[in-house]
Design a protein around this motif. Sequence first.
Motif, PDB file in Angstrom:
ATOM      1  N   ASP A  38       0.808  -1.226   0.000  1.00 47.43           N
ATOM      2  CA  ASP A  38       0.000   0.000   0.000  1.00 47.43           C
ATOM      3  C   ASP A  38       0.835   1.267   0.000  1.00 47.43           C
ATOM      4  OD1 ASP A  38      -2.417  -1.347  -0.008  1.00 47.43           O
ATOM      5  OD2 ASP A  38      -2.334  -1.654   2.161  1.00 47.43           O
ATOM      6  N   THR A  39       2.130   1.119  -0.196  1.00 44.67           N
ATOM      7  CA  THR A  39       3.000   2.291  -0.089  1.00 44.67           C
ATOM      8  C   THR A  39       3.471   2.778  -1.456  1.00 44.67           C
ATOM      9  OG1 THR A  39       3.772   1.350   1.983  1.00 44.67           O
ATOM     10  CG2 THR A  39       5.026   3.196   1.101  1.00 44.67           C
ATOM     11  N   LEU A  40       3.255   4.060  -1.713  1.00 43.41           N
ATOM     12  CA  LEU A  40       3.671   4.656  -2.982  1.00 43.41           C
ATOM     13  C   LEU A  40       5.133   5.067  -2.935  1.00 43.41           C
ATOM     14  CD1 LEU A  40       0.586   6.945  -3.581  1.00 43.41           C
ATOM     15  CD2 LEU A  40       1.306   5.069  -5.074  1.00 43.41           C
ATOM     16  N   HIS A  41       5.802   4.894  -4.060  1.00 41.54           N
ATOM     17  CA  HIS A  41       7.189   5.345  -4.180  1.00 41.54           C
ATOM     18  C   HIS A  41       7.329   6.100  -5.491  1.00 41.54           C
ATOM     19  CE1 HIS A  41       8.589   2.672  -0.916  1.00 41.54           C
ATOM     20  NE2 HIS A  41       7.626   1.887  -1.349  1.00 41.54           N
ATOM     21  N   GLY A  42       7.879   7.304  -5.436  1.00 43.28           N
ATOM     22  CA  GLY A  42       8.078   8.099  -6.645  1.00 43.28           C
ATOM     23  C   GLY A  42       9.547   8.264  -6.958  1.00 43.28           C
ATOM     24  N   ARG A  43       9.786   9.004  -8.049  1.00 47.92           N
ATOM     25  CA  ARG A  43      11.152   9.285  -8.496  1.00 47.92           C
ATOM     26  C   ARG A  43      12.041   8.056  -8.470  1.00 47.92           C
ATOM     27  NH1 ARG A  43      10.304  14.627  -8.576  1.00 47.92           N
ATOM     28  NH2 ARG A  43       9.289  15.556  -6.790  1.00 47.92           N
ATOM     29  N   LEU A  44      11.540   6.990  -9.060  1.00 47.55           N
ATOM     30  CA  LEU A  44      12.336   5.767  -9.091  1.00 47.55           C
ATOM     31  C   LEU A  44      13.553   5.929  -9.985  1.00 47.55           C
ATOM     32  CD1 LEU A  44       9.707   2.915  -9.520  1.00 47.55           C
ATOM     33  CD2 LEU A  44      10.832   3.684  -7.433  1.00 47.55           C
ATOM     34  N   THR A  45      14.606   5.309  -9.552  1.00 50.97           N
ATOM     35  CA  THR A  45      15.762   5.113 -10.417  1.00 50.97           C
ATOM     36  C   THR A  45      15.928   3.597 -10.506  1.00 50.97           C
ATOM     37  OG1 THR A  45      17.215   5.036  -8.496  1.00 50.97           O
ATOM     38  CG2 THR A  45      16.906   7.187  -9.562  1.00 50.97           C
ATOM     39  N   ALA A  46      16.800   3.158 -11.388  1.00 48.21           N
ATOM     40  CA  ALA A  46      17.012   1.720 -11.493  1.00 48.21           C
ATOM     41  C   ALA A  46      17.435   1.152 -10.135  1.00 48.21           C
ATOM     42  CB  ALA A  46      18.062   1.429 -12.553  1.00 48.21           C
ATOM     43  N   GLU A  47      18.314   1.888  -9.440  1.00 47.03           N
ATOM     44  CA  GLU A  47      18.811   1.405  -8.140  1.00 47.03           C
ATOM     45  C   GLU A  47      17.675   1.351  -7.120  1.00 47.03           C
ATOM     46  OE1 GLU A  47      20.493   4.173  -9.639  1.00 47.03           O
ATOM     47  OE2 GLU A  47      21.630   2.610 -10.671  1.00 47.03           O
ATOM     48  N   LYS A  48      16.860   2.408  -7.137  1.00 47.90           N
ATOM     49  CA  LYS A  48      15.787   2.474  -6.144  1.00 47.90           C
ATOM     50  C   LYS A  48      14.790   1.323  -6.364  1.00 47.90           C
ATOM     51  CE  LYS A  48      12.851   6.036  -4.138  1.00 47.90           C
ATOM     52  NZ  LYS A  48      12.386   7.432  -4.282  1.00 47.90           N
ATOM     53  N   LEU A  49      14.478   1.085  -7.638  1.00 48.00           N
ATOM     54  CA  LEU A  49      13.556  -0.007  -7.947  1.00 48.00           C
ATOM     55  C   LEU A  49      14.154  -1.342  -7.517  1.00 48.00           C
ATOM     56  CD1 LEU A  49      10.936  -1.027  -9.201  1.00 48.00           C
ATOM     57  CD2 LEU A  49      12.077  -1.051 -11.426  1.00 48.00           C
ATOM     58  N   GLU A  50      15.434  -1.489  -7.768  1.00 50.82           N
ATOM     59  CA  GLU A  50      16.097  -2.733  -7.396  1.00 50.82           C
ATOM     60  C   GLU A  50      16.040  -2.941  -5.877  1.00 50.82           C
ATOM     61  OE1 GLU A  50      20.435  -4.495  -8.328  1.00 50.82           O
ATOM     62  OE2 GLU A  50      19.491  -3.328  -9.919  1.00 50.82           O
ATOM     63  N   THR A  51      16.283  -1.847  -5.142  1.00 52.17           N
ATOM     64  CA  THR A  51      16.220  -1.941  -3.680  1.00 52.17           C
ATOM     65  C   THR A  51      14.813  -2.317  -3.216  1.00 52.17           C
ATOM     66  OG1 THR A  51      17.876  -0.200  -3.596  1.00 52.17           O
ATOM     67  CG2 THR A  51      16.732  -0.700  -1.545  1.00 52.17           C
ATOM     68  N   LEU A  52      13.806  -1.663  -3.810  1.00 53.98           N
ATOM     69  CA  LEU A  52      12.424  -1.980  -3.425  1.00 53.98           C
ATOM     70  C   LEU A  52      12.125  -3.456  -3.668  1.00 53.98           C
ATOM     71  CD1 LEU A  52      10.320   0.987  -4.880  1.00 53.98           C
ATOM     72  CD2 LEU A  52      10.897   0.536  -2.487  1.00 53.98           C
ATOM     73  N   LEU A  53      12.564  -3.953  -4.823  1.00 51.22           N
ATOM     74  CA  LEU A  53      12.275  -5.346  -5.162  1.00 51.22           C
ATOM     75  C   LEU A  53      13.048  -6.298  -4.253  1.00 51.22           C
ATOM     76  CD1 LEU A  53      12.171  -5.004  -9.026  1.00 51.22           C
ATOM     77  CD2 LEU A  53      10.261  -5.563  -7.513  1.00 51.22           C
ATOM     78  N   ALA A  54      14.282  -5.911  -3.924  1.00 51.89           N
ATOM     79  CA  ALA A  54      15.073  -6.760  -3.034  1.00 51.89           C
ATOM     80  C   ALA A  54      14.416  -6.824  -1.655  1.00 51.89           C
ATOM     81  CB  ALA A  54      16.496  -6.227  -2.928  1.00 51.89           C
ATOM     82  N   GLU A  55      13.921  -5.670  -1.182  1.00 52.66           N
ATOM     83  CA  GLU A  55      13.265  -5.650   0.126  1.00 52.66           C
ATOM     84  C   GLU A  55      11.987  -6.485   0.106  1.00 52.66           C
ATOM     85  OE1 GLU A  55      14.863  -1.233   1.444  1.00 52.66           O
ATOM     86  OE2 GLU A  55      12.730  -1.526   0.985  1.00 52.66           O
ATOM     87  N   ALA A  56      11.234  -6.336  -0.991  1.00 55.46           N
ATOM     88  CA  ALA A  56       9.981  -7.093  -1.093  1.00 55.46           C
ATOM     89  C   ALA A  56      10.251  -8.587  -1.206  1.00 55.46           C
ATOM     90  CB  ALA A  56       9.174  -6.603  -2.300  1.00 55.46           C
ATOM     91  N   SER A  57      11.382  -8.942  -1.794  1.00 54.18           N
ATOM     92  CA  SER A  57      11.691 -10.365  -1.989  1.00 54.18           C
ATOM     93  C   SER A  57      12.317 -10.995  -0.758  1.00 54.18           C
ATOM     94  CB  SER A  57      12.665 -10.538  -3.161  1.00 54.18           C
ATOM     95  OG  SER A  57      12.194  -9.877  -4.299  1.00 54.18           O
ATOM     96  N   ALA A  58      12.724 -10.162   0.204  1.00 47.28           N
ATOM     97  CA  ALA A  58      13.476 -10.689   1.353  1.00 47.28           C
ATOM     98  C   ALA A  58      12.587 -11.535   2.266  1.00 47.28           C
ATOM     99  CB  ALA A  58      14.096  -9.554   2.139  1.00 47.28           C
TER     100      ALA A  58
END
Length: 152
Positions: free
Chosen positions: A132-152
């Motif tokens: 339910d959390t929005l994230h803006g101004r994504l960069t490739a790194e930021k997206l990767e971090t979000l996905l890594a956190e979600a996959s953890a």
Amino acid sequence: DTQAEALHNILAQHVGLEGPLLPILHAVQEEFDHIPAAAVPVIADHLNIGRAEVHGVVSFYHDFRDLPAGRHVVKICRAEACQAMGVNQMADDALQKLGLEWHGTSKDGAVTIEPVYCLGLCASGPAAMVDDTLHGRLTAEKLETLLAEASA
Ligand code: FES
């Protein structure tokens, strides 16, 4: 069992409705977070239509999933403003790294990736939503971090 009971209740609530298949599927999806394979023949019999027809509708609409979603759902905006900010390349790279396609769920059931068409963050795109959390101004790194956190 309780699944059969819940399904039965849903079907009972939609008796007499015109064009009941979509509302029934929406209710089933809401209840179970997916359309269980066992529900398809029950719904088909109840509506007196073929199983293939029910199955066809489930696979046509991406709102419906035939497997449960992952523990986290990451929705990446693919609408115009975010596309202009380069979201497509970013998302393609991220999906490739995860070995997933759009709507896919990682093998361990941790994360499902969905496309979404505008999250209302157009001015600060590219945008994504993790659960339910929005994230803006994504960069490739930021997206990767979000996905890594979600996959953890
Ligand atoms: Fe992506 Fe609006 S286009 S948030």
